[in-house]
Design an enzyme around this catalytic site. Structure first.
Site, mmCIF file in Angstrom:
data_model
loop_
_atom_site.group_PDB
_atom_site.id
_atom_site.type_symbol
_atom_site.label_atom_id
_atom_site.label_comp_id
_atom_site.label_asym_id
_atom_site.label_seq_id
_atom_site.Cartn_x
_atom_site.Cartn_y
_atom_site.Cartn_z
ATOM 1 C CE1 TYR A 1 44.905 -11.545 67.930
ATOM 2 C CE2 TYR A 1 46.958 -12.291 68.844
ATOM 3 C CZ TYR A 1 45.685 -11.814 69.013
ATOM 4 O OH TYR A 1 45.191 -11.600 70.281
ATOM 5 C CD GLN B 1 37.635 -17.620 75.590
ATOM 6 O OE1 GLN B 1 37.914 -18.789 75.799
ATOM 7 N NE2 GLN B 1 38.227 -16.622 76.220
#
Length: 174
Positions: free
Chosen positions: A129, A89
């Site tokens: 997103y 991550q």
């Protein structure tokens, strides 16, 4: 970064992810599957044409999974999900993995729309997103139960015509 189809040899990595309460809470799914159950699910779903599961690799190492689910060939839409292993991550793999999955959905499966659900409190994911081009289409109140409470979820969508095609420096689907 590279993506490739999920294979049976990847199940130990999936098992680790599926047995993490915090990871499964992000997918609004129940944690704690047995390895036998996971193997049976793999065997049952490997030929399912309404799903595509890809492994995200970084330098040949398993880094996560991106999935197209509920693929509907009549309405030409599908849900997308992603999990990046905690070790990877913060390295841009979520955005690159999503882009690769989206590119596959639009350019190979000829989808018109790809959608997702995300916890309204998951600001990092919402940011990624939106950066890719997803737009909020609505908020589902108390729609998912995870970690002992109900969560509101955004439904976000992206249309093929609105997807910014990757540049030559971005990963391609093998």
């Amino acid at each position: 970064m590279n993506i490739r189809p999920l294979e049976k040899r990847d199940l130990p990595h999936i098992y680790r992810q599926k047995n993490s309460r915090s990871v499964m809470a992000l997918w609004f799914e129940e944690p704690y599957n047995s390895f036998d159950e996971l193997t049976l699910l793999y065997d049952r779903h490997v030929l399912d044409q309404t799903e595509r599961r890809f492994v995200i690799e970084k330098d040949g190492e398993f880094a996560g999974v991106v999935e197209l689910m509920e693929i509907n060939t009549i309405h030409r839409h599908a849900e997308i999900q992603i999990i990046i292993d905690s070790k990877f991550q913060g390295h841009g793999l979520a955005q690159a993995g999503m882009r690769a999955g989206i590119e596959y959905g639009f350019n190979v499966l000829n989808l018109h729309k790809i959608y997702l659900y995300v916890d309204v409190d998951n600001a990092a994911a919402v940011h990624i997103y939106k950066k890719i081009g997803f737009e909020e289409e609505g908020c589902l109140k108390h729609h998912f139960f995870a970690e002992g409470k109900y969560h509101d979820s955004y439904m976000m969508g992206l249309f093929a015509d609105d997807f910014r095609q990757p540049t030559s420096t971005e990963p391609k689907v093998d």
